[in-house]
Design a protein around this motif. Structure first.
Motif, PDB file in Angstrom:
ATOM      1  N   ALA A 463       0.828  -1.211   0.000  1.00 10.10           N
ATOM      2  CA  ALA A 463       0.000   0.000   0.000  1.00 10.10           C
ATOM      3  C   ALA A 463       0.862   1.260   0.000  1.00 10.10           C
ATOM      4  CB  ALA A 463      -0.932  -0.006   1.209  1.00 10.10           C
ATOM      5  N   TYR A 464       1.952   1.261   0.761  1.00  7.74           N
ATOM      6  CA  TYR A 464       2.808   2.448   0.813  1.00  7.74           C
ATOM      7  C   TYR A 464       3.601   2.615  -0.481  1.00  7.74           C
ATOM      8  CZ  TYR A 464       1.931   3.662   5.683  1.00  7.74           C
ATOM      9  OH  TYR A 464       1.353   4.095   6.848  1.00  7.74           O
ATOM     10  N   ILE A 465       4.015   1.516  -1.112  1.00  9.05           N
ATOM     11  CA  ILE A 465       4.712   1.632  -2.392  1.00  9.05           C
ATOM     12  C   ILE A 465       3.788   2.251  -3.439  1.00  9.05           C
ATOM     13  CG2 ILE A 465       5.687   0.296  -4.298  1.00  9.05           C
ATOM     14  CD1 ILE A 465       6.891  -1.590  -2.265  1.00  9.05           C
ATOM     15  N   ALA A 470       1.690   6.924  -6.568  1.00  4.66           N
ATOM     16  CA  ALA A 470       0.581   7.826  -6.881  1.00  4.66           C
ATOM     17  C   ALA A 470       0.981   9.285  -6.747  1.00  4.66           C
ATOM     18  CB  ALA A 470      -0.606   7.525  -5.966  1.00  4.66           C
ATOM     19  N   ARG A 471       1.910   9.573  -5.843  1.00  7.85           N
ATOM     20  CA  ARG A 471       2.369  10.951  -5.680  1.00  7.85           C
ATOM     21  C   ARG A 471       3.069  11.462  -6.936  1.00  7.85           C
ATOM     22  NH1 ARG A 471       3.478  12.091  -0.117  1.00  7.85           N
ATOM     23  NH2 ARG A 471       4.875  13.767  -0.791  1.00  7.85           N
ATOM     24  N   GLU A 473       2.160  10.345 -10.042  1.00  5.07           N
ATOM     25  CA  GLU A 473       1.218  10.056 -11.129  1.00  5.07           C
ATOM     26  C   GLU A 473       1.577   8.763 -11.860  1.00  5.07           C
ATOM     27  OE1 GLU A 473       0.956  13.457 -13.620  1.00  5.07           O
ATOM     28  OE2 GLU A 473       0.117  14.752 -12.081  1.00  5.07           O
ATOM     29  N   LEU A 474       2.019   7.754 -11.114  1.00  7.11           N
ATOM     30  CA  LEU A 474       2.292   6.437 -11.670  1.00  7.11           C
ATOM     31  C   LEU A 474       1.164   5.485 -11.277  1.00  7.11           C
ATOM     32  CD1 LEU A 474       6.103   6.049 -10.960  1.00  7.11           C
ATOM     33  CD2 LEU A 474       5.027   6.329 -13.179  1.00  7.11           C
ATOM     34  N   PRO A 475       0.819   4.530 -12.139  1.00  2.00           N
ATOM     35  CA  PRO A 475      -0.265   3.608 -11.800  1.00  2.00           C
ATOM     36  C   PRO A 475       0.152   2.662 -10.680  1.00  2.00           C
ATOM     37  CG  PRO A 475       0.827   2.915 -13.818  1.00  2.00           C
ATOM     38  CD  PRO A 475       1.403   4.264 -13.469  1.00  2.00           C
ATOM     39  N   PRO A 476      -0.802   2.152  -9.909  1.00  2.00           N
ATOM     40  CA  PRO A 476      -0.463   1.192  -8.846  1.00  2.00           C
ATOM     41  C   PRO A 476       0.005  -0.124  -9.449  1.00  2.00           C
ATOM     42  CG  PRO A 476      -2.841   1.388  -9.075  1.00  2.00           C
ATOM     43  CD  PRO A 476      -2.245   2.442  -9.962  1.00  2.00           C
ATOM     44  N   LEU A 477       0.858  -0.819  -8.721  1.00  2.00           N
ATOM     45  CA  LEU A 477       1.357  -2.117  -9.161  1.00  2.00           C
ATOM     46  C   LEU A 477       0.479  -3.210  -8.568  1.00  2.00           C
ATOM     47  CD1 LEU A 477       5.206  -1.589  -8.742  1.00  2.00           C
ATOM     48  CD2 LEU A 477       3.847  -1.459 -10.831  1.00  2.00           C
ATOM     49  N   PRO A 478      -0.019  -4.143  -9.389  1.00  2.06           N
ATOM     50  CA  PRO A 478      -0.874  -5.211  -8.862  1.00  2.06           C
ATOM     51  C   PRO A 478      -0.053  -6.266  -8.118  1.00  2.06           C
ATOM     52  CG  PRO A 478      -0.557  -5.510 -11.220  1.00  2.06           C
ATOM     53  CD  PRO A 478       0.095  -4.210 -10.866  1.00  2.06           C
ATOM     54  N   TYR A 479      -0.683  -6.861  -7.112  1.00  3.70           N
ATOM     55  CA  TYR A 479      -0.064  -7.934  -6.333  1.00  3.70           C
ATOM     56  C   TYR A 479       0.105  -9.182  -7.198  1.00  3.70           C
ATOM     57  CZ  TYR A 479       0.215 -11.685  -2.816  1.00  3.70           C
ATOM     58  OH  TYR A 479       0.587 -12.777  -2.093  1.00  3.70           O
ATOM     59  N   ASN A 480       1.259  -9.825  -7.100  1.00  2.00           N
ATOM     60  CA  ASN A 480       1.534 -11.051  -7.845  1.00  2.00           C
ATOM     61  C   ASN A 480       1.930 -12.136  -6.856  1.00  2.00           C
ATOM     62  OD1 ASN A 480       3.721 -12.907  -9.294  1.00  2.00           O
ATOM     63  ND2 ASN A 480       2.293 -12.181 -10.847  1.00  2.00           N
ATOM     64  N   PHE A 481       1.281 -13.298  -6.949  1.00  2.00           N
ATOM     65  CA  PHE A 481       1.510 -14.362  -5.974  1.00  2.00           C
ATOM     66  C   PHE A 481       2.922 -14.923  -6.086  1.00  2.00           C
ATOM     67  CE2 PHE A 481       1.614 -18.918  -4.990  1.00  2.00           C
ATOM     68  CZ  PHE A 481       1.244 -18.889  -3.658  1.00  2.00           C
ATOM     69  N   GLU A 482       3.383 -15.235  -7.303  1.00  2.00           N
ATOM     70  CA  GLU A 482       4.707 -15.829  -7.454  1.00  2.00           C
ATOM     71  C   GLU A 482       5.813 -14.886  -6.984  1.00  2.00           C
ATOM     72  OE1 GLU A 482       2.426 -15.772  -9.817  1.00  2.00           O
ATOM     73  OE2 GLU A 482       1.869 -17.891 -10.006  1.00  2.00           O
ATOM     74  N   SER A 545      16.358   7.817  -1.724  1.00  5.64           N
ATOM     75  CA  SER A 545      17.678   7.352  -2.157  1.00  5.64           C
ATOM     76  C   SER A 545      17.799   7.467  -3.670  1.00  5.64           C
ATOM     77  CB  SER A 545      17.891   5.899  -1.718  1.00  5.64           C
ATOM     78  OG  SER A 545      19.050   5.369  -2.324  1.00  5.64           O
ATOM     79  N   ASP A 546      18.855   8.125  -4.145  1.00  4.02           N
ATOM     80  CA  ASP A 546      19.047   8.286  -5.589  1.00  4.02           C
ATOM     81  C   ASP A 546      19.212   6.948  -6.291  1.00  4.02           C
ATOM     82  OD1 ASP A 546      18.893  11.002  -5.345  1.00  4.02           O
ATOM     83  OD2 ASP A 546      21.050  11.293  -5.188  1.00  4.02           O
ATOM     84  N   SER A 547      19.759   5.941  -5.598  1.00  6.76           N
ATOM     85  CA  SER A 547      19.978   4.649  -6.235  1.00  6.76           C
ATOM     86  C   SER A 547      18.748   3.755  -6.209  1.00  6.76           C
ATOM     87  CB  SER A 547      21.149   3.926  -5.555  1.00  6.76           C
ATOM     88  OG  SER A 547      20.907   3.784  -4.167  1.00  6.76           O
ATOM     89  N   HIS A 548      17.818   3.992  -5.287  1.00  6.92           N
ATOM     90  CA  HIS A 548      16.627   3.155  -5.190  1.00  6.92           C
ATOM     91  C   HIS A 548      15.403   3.755  -5.869  1.00  6.92           C
ATOM     92  CE1 HIS A 548      19.230   1.970  -1.866  1.00  6.92           C
ATOM     93  NE2 HIS A 548      18.685   0.770  -1.963  1.00  6.92           N
ATOM     94  N   ARG A 549      15.381   5.088  -6.002  1.00  9.62           N
ATOM     95  CA  ARG A 549      14.213   5.760  -6.554  1.00  9.62           C
ATOM     96  C   ARG A 549      13.842   5.255  -7.951  1.00  9.62           C
ATOM     97  NH1 ARG A 549      16.178  10.542  -6.981  1.00  9.62           N
ATOM     98  NH2 ARG A 549      16.167  10.762  -4.726  1.00  9.62           N
ATOM     99  N   PRO A 550      14.832   5.028  -8.866  1.00  8.14           N
ATOM    100  CA  PRO A 550      14.447   4.541 -10.202  1.00  8.14           C
ATOM    101  C   PRO A 550      13.726   3.204 -10.180  1.00  8.14           C
ATOM    102  CG  PRO A 550      16.688   5.382 -10.215  1.00  8.14           C
ATOM    103  CD  PRO A 550      16.270   5.323  -8.777  1.00  8.14           C
ATOM    104  N   LEU A 551      13.949   2.383  -9.152  1.00  3.50           N
ATOM    105  CA  LEU A 551      13.266   1.095  -9.081  1.00  3.50           C
ATOM    106  C   LEU A 551      11.841   1.252  -8.558  1.00  3.50           C
ATOM    107  CD1 LEU A 551      13.359  -1.962  -9.326  1.00  3.50           C
ATOM    108  CD2 LEU A 551      14.323  -2.059  -7.030  1.00  3.50           C
ATOM    109  N   ILE A 552      11.660   2.032  -7.497  1.00  2.00           N
ATOM    110  CA  ILE A 552      10.332   2.197  -6.906  1.00  2.00           C
ATOM    111  C   ILE A 552       9.416   2.981  -7.845  1.00  2.00           C
ATOM    112  CG2 ILE A 552       9.079   2.998  -4.876  1.00  2.00           C
ATOM    113  CD1 ILE A 552      11.063   0.744  -4.354  1.00  2.00           C
TER     114      ILE A 552
END
Length: 764
Positions: A463-465, A470-471, A473-482, A545-552
């Motif tokens: 939920a926090y990711i 959303a802040r 303007e990116l779409p939410p990521l759906p939950y994946n079981f695998e 974090s500049d190194s983690h932001r591109p992933l999130i």
């Protein structure tokens, strides 16, 4: 007489008002920098007043702090006042219960406020220095009472008046000729500039372009002002009636057939005769800004002639006319996600620049291009060729199919032994992320989300990711079981073996763990963190974090899996993992990855060697791994195994005596071989093969070397996975499984080659 007596004080008042407007600081400072702030906490009200709110070095400001108690009981709040740097306070004016920290520029006050009473104090502040680059300051006060904290910031301006070093303008200009007024203005802002043209016109522009309609001498004044004061610079401009010819084309290197507009910047006392000669035989009379088209290439001298009763003036400009380049391109009609699309541009000898537009927002320059698409679809690829005279554009439609997404090393957050929360990032590989934002202008903070009691920590992390995405303007990521199964398993693994944030205790990478858990999309990365009690804190630090932001905040990611483990027996207790995937990408290709022994390993032929390798997928019925020694083109099997020792790690412990005897025709000689491992099906077909690594094997001088036919190889099998021993309170193993596990009891393996192998159990 009576009317004159009444007008006299009005005139005096107008004179004083004019003087005030001349010398007083701009009224905008009173609005922008009020010097007042208020904070309320229950029945308490805190007020901070700085008068005046604008100060120059050497000025004295009056600081007043007032606390009002509107309640029925006496209260003892705490007030902390932070003063800007550069202000010297009269500490002797502080009341009882107040202290001043000179080093921190901080006043601490503990007043006792009776019901319905206001207590206050006032001290003088002397402006010793001003920060020219950051004149906007604030006197900040914090009111604390019964666990509540409120803040008030009174805006100030501490600087110097503006500086005008030079006014750049022509000294002479013709009637009707445009002239641009410019000046070198410096100093702390905000700075307002007003030009007084001396004929009633006032322009509040930094560099206006003006025209004077009549001849004569004009006194032009520049007024530069900021909250600290106003500076006026004047200069004389002579406006002449004589004609002045001046012009410029909007393009002096046009292509054949391209319209060119000539901008007339001349002037003179009307009436004017304006005559144009375009150099190609065409002329025009009376047009101020004509447009002309050249039909042939070449160099043409354009001439402008202006005449009036005071004289004649001419100006010339050479225009070079050429042809647009001849260009084309070669690009494939189809591509796949994660695979490069290459293009080649072709142009004639005049082309000096190629620009590619790949249709997905990416552009390149150069005669060749290689581009990776992140999403499938149809894209229009266009090429623009430029030779300075014109541009030629060609384009092609390209169909991009779902494909293999190149794996890159994941981003990590981890904790060192001495710290609870720290971050790092592994080296990023071939894929370029497509983040929604680059650098942040301020620290990213998420608002707490009220979750129901039954919601798990992993669900809160998701939920926090998505709230962070959303802040931006990116779409939410759906939950994946695998993906979540892989994330949860890795979080548990890292709670027991936290040495490396992305390498599993069995040696797997993030992409291999996704394959092991059955995710069939492309791999987009992995983020881990531990030591945070709240998932909101982990997500905030990932985004900051500049190194983690591109992933999130990655636009390409389509799926997410989350995992959470709390283990009070581990050093960092709380462990978070997020796995990111690309649903439109094909899964990463499983690689049979050799681990040990390393290249150049040396052993005796009677020693037991532990051959280690990694395979992330389960084996089907009848499949097995076979380890071979290679001498040139000859291969001899050492042994086979069908179940992993731990996770996705396979270990075959065996001596090489039989294999080396067969390769050396029974002679006991030292030799350098290569070893490899193959995944074979029940019929001996090769499904996968590892790299080859050199290994030196020498005969054991202490062993008896019988001159008999080769015997069966002695193979030792290790025990299954080194699972932690269950106790009342699970404790994490301090060391991960060793790459060289000691062999248990020796068992005899079936010598190879053998008859048709029997089916072995499928690995879980």
């Amino acid at each position: 007489m009576i009317s004159r007596a009444r007008l006299l004080p009005i005139g005096v008042l107008a004179l004083l008002l004019g003087a005030a407007l001349l010398f007083w600081r701009p009224t905008s400072s009173a609005v922008l920098y009020s010097g007042y702030a208020r904070a309320d906490s229950g029945p308490l009200a805190l007020e901070v007043i700085v008068d005046p709110p604008v100060g120059l070095p050497g000025d004295t400001l009056r600081l007043s702090v007032r606390v009002t108690n509107n309640g029925p009981l006496p209260l003892t709040p705490s007030v902390v006042l932070q003063l800007p740097r550069g202000l010297a306070a009269d500490m002797y004016g502080l009341p009882s219960g107040a202290t001043f920290n000179i080093q921190e520029q901080q006043i601490d006050w503990l007043p006792v406020v009776s019901p319905g009473v206001a207590v206050e104090f006032a001290i003088d502040l002397v402006v010793e220095t001003a920060d020219v680059l950051a004149p906007e300051q604030a006197a900040t006060a914090i009111l604390r009472h019964q666990g509540d904290e409120r803040q008030a910031a009174a805006p100030l301006w501490l600087g110097i008046p503006p500086l005008v070093s030079d006014v750049l303008a022509q000294q002479r200009v013709a009637v009707g000729q445009p002239i641009q007024l410019q000046a070198d203005v410096a100093g702390p802002g905000p700075i307002a500039t007003v030009w007084d043209l001396g004929d009633g016109r006032r322009l509040d522009l930094a560099a206006p372009e003006v025209v004077f309609p009549t001849a004569g001498r004009h006194t032009i004044a520049l007024e530069a002002s900021n909250p600290g004061g106003r500076v006026v610079r004047r200069f004389e401009l002579t406006v002449l009636p004589d004609p002045v010819a001046d012009f410029r084309p909007d393009d002096d290197s046009p292509a054949i057939g391209q319209p060119v507009t000539f901008l007339n910047a001349g002037g003179g006392q009307p009436p004017l005769n304006v005559f144009w000669d375009f150099g190609d035989g065409a002329t025009l009379l009376g047009e101020q800004q004509p447009t002309h088209t050249y039909r042939q290439g070449g160099v043409y001298r354009v001439r402008l002639t202006i005449e009036n009763d005071f004289g004649r003036s001419e100006a010339v400009w050479d225009v070079t006319v050429g042809e647009a380049p001849i260009a084309d391109m070669v690009v494939a009609e189809r591509a796949a996600v994660g695979q490069p699309l290459t293009g080649q541009a072709f142009g004639d000898a005049t082309t000096n620049r190629y620009t590619w537009d790949m249709g997905d927002g990416r552009t390149y320059e150069g005669a060749t291009v290689s581009h990776y698409y992140r999403r499938p679809g149809d894209y229009y690829v266009s090429l623009t060729a430029d030779n300075g005279y014109g541009q030629t554009q060609v384009g092609r439609w390209v169909r991009v199919d779902p494909g293999i997404t190149t794996i890159f090393m994941p981003l990590a957050a981890h904790a060192a032994a001495e710290t609870v929360a720290a971050w790092s990032a592994d080296t990023q590989g071939a894929v370029t992320l497509d983040p929604a934002v680059g650098a942040l202008s301020e620290v990213f903070v998420l608002d707490p989300i009220p979750f129901p009691p039954q919601m798990t920590g992993a669900e809160q992390l998701l939920a926090y990711i998505n709230a962070a995405r959303a802040r931006f303007e990116l779409p939410p990521l759906p939950y994946n079981f695998e993906l979540s199964a892989a994330a949860q398993a890795h979080a548990l693994d890292k709670s027991r073996f936290p040495d490396n944030p992305h390498t599993g205790s069995d040696g797997t990478t993030g992409a291999e763990r996704l394959l092991r858990n059955g995710y069939r999309g492309g791999y987009a990365g992995e983020a881990t963190a531990w030591g945070f009690t709240d998932p909101r804190l982990a997500v905030e630090f990932w985004v900051n974090s500049d190194s983690h932001r591109p992933l999130i905040l990655n636009r390409a990611t389509t799926d997410i899996g989350v995992g959470y483990v709390v283990d009070f027996a581990s050093a960092n207790v709380w462990h978070w993992t997020a796995e990111f995937g690309l649903s439109y990408g094909a899964p990463a290709r499983a690689v049979l990855r050799s681990l040990l022994p390393d290249g150049g390993y040396a052993a005796l032929d009677t020693e037991v060697i532990n051959f280690n390798w990694m395979w992330p997928l389960p084996l089907a019925a009848g499949e097995r791994f076979v380890v071979y020694l290679v001498d040139g083109i000859e291969l001899e099997p050492v042994g086979d195994i069908a179940q992993p020792v731990y996770g996705s790690r396979y270990v075959l412990s065996a001596d090489t005596l039989a294999a080396t005897r067969l390769l050396s025709a029974g002679e006991a000689t030292a030799a350098t071989y290569e070893w490899l491992v193959r995944l074979e099906d029940g019929l001996g077909g090769i499904l996968a093969e590892s790299e080859r690594r050199p290994i030196a094997i020498a005969p054991d001088p202490a062993a008896i070397q019988p001159t008999v036919a080769p015997t069966a190889a002695i193979v030792t099998a290790t025990s299954p996975a080194p699972t932690p021993t269950a106790t009342t309170t699970p404790q994490p193993t301090d060391e991960p499984p060793s790459n060289e596990p000691p062999p248990p009891a020796v068992v005899t393996a079936t010598p190879l080659p053998t008859a048709t192998p029997q089916p072995t159990p499928t690995a879980p």
